[in-house]
Motif scaffolding. Sequence first.
Motif, PDB file in Angstrom:
ATOM      1  N   GLU A   9      27.153 -23.944  26.888  1.00  0.00           N
ATOM      2  CA  GLU A   9      26.694 -25.331  26.833  1.00  0.00           C
ATOM      3  C   GLU A   9      25.247 -25.380  27.310  1.00  0.00           C
ATOM      4  O   GLU A   9      24.830 -24.578  28.145  1.00  0.00           O
ATOM      5  N   TRP A  10      24.470 -26.318  26.772  1.00  0.00           N
ATOM      6  CA  TRP A  10      23.116 -26.534  27.258  1.00  0.00           C
ATOM      7  C   TRP A  10      22.776 -28.006  27.080  1.00  0.00           C
ATOM      8  O   TRP A  10      23.440 -28.724  26.338  1.00  0.00           O
ATOM      9  N   GLY A  11      21.745 -28.454  27.772  1.00  0.00           N
ATOM     10  CA  GLY A  11      21.348 -29.845  27.645  1.00  0.00           C
ATOM     11  C   GLY A  11      20.080 -30.125  28.420  1.00  0.00           C
ATOM     12  O   GLY A  11      19.449 -29.228  28.971  1.00  0.00           O
ATOM     13  N   ALA A  28      21.218 -24.539  30.976  1.00  0.00           N
ATOM     14  CA  ALA A  28      22.145 -23.788  30.129  1.00  0.00           C
ATOM     15  C   ALA A  28      23.226 -23.215  31.028  1.00  0.00           C
ATOM     16  O   ALA A  28      22.963 -22.809  32.165  1.00  0.00           O
ATOM     17  N   ARG A  29      24.443 -23.176  30.511  1.00  0.00           N
ATOM     18  CA  ARG A  29      25.604 -22.716  31.272  1.00  0.00           C
ATOM     19  C   ARG A  29      26.314 -21.607  30.482  1.00  0.00           C
ATOM     20  O   ARG A  29      26.605 -21.772  29.299  1.00  0.00           O
ATOM     21  N   LEU A  30      26.580 -20.527  31.185  1.00  0.00           N
ATOM     22  CA  LEU A  30      27.220 -19.356  30.576  1.00  0.00           C
ATOM     23  C   LEU A  30      28.370 -18.917  31.469  1.00  0.00           C
ATOM     24  O   LEU A  30      28.181 -18.716  32.676  1.00  0.00           O
ATOM     25  N   VAL A  74      19.445 -19.517  22.113  1.00  0.00           N
ATOM     26  CA  VAL A  74      20.064 -19.906  23.383  1.00  0.00           C
ATOM     27  C   VAL A  74      21.365 -20.651  23.113  1.00  0.00           C
ATOM     28  O   VAL A  74      22.403 -20.366  23.710  1.00  0.00           O
ATOM     29  N   SER A  75      21.336 -21.600  22.185  1.00  0.00           N
ATOM     30  CA  SER A  75      22.530 -22.411  21.904  1.00  0.00           C
ATOM     31  C   SER A  75      23.689 -21.568  21.383  1.00  0.00           C
ATOM     32  O   SER A  75      24.849 -21.915  21.600  1.00  0.00           O
ATOM     33  N   LEU A  76      23.379 -20.475  20.719  1.00  0.00           N
ATOM     34  CA  LEU A  76      24.427 -19.594  20.197  1.00  0.00           C
ATOM     35  C   LEU A  76      24.989 -18.658  21.270  1.00  0.00           C
ATOM     36  O   LEU A  76      26.117 -18.187  21.144  1.00  0.00           O
TER      37      LEU A  76
END
Length: 84
Positions: A65-67, A80-82, A59-61
């Motif tokens: 951004e995520w948090g 998570a933002r895409l 997911v992080s790749l």
Amino acid sequence: MVTELVTNAYRHTDTKAISVRLVLENGYFVVEVEDRSDVAPVLHGENATAESGRGLLMVSLLVDEWGVRALDGGGKVTWARLHG
């Protein structure tokens, strides 16, 4: 990204009710997964021999951004933002 965040909430918390929110915000697709656990997910490093535990790394790749955001009454939202 949606299925991984939901799977993490299901597998790693005692939460029976998991909420998912999908929004378009300022040109980004945002996924928010809410559960009642106060424990933040852990991003593990690469391990080529591991049979599990790499989902959040993937997911992080893939996302911009995520948090994690704690909720006032307990629990958290993992997001998570895409870019759309």
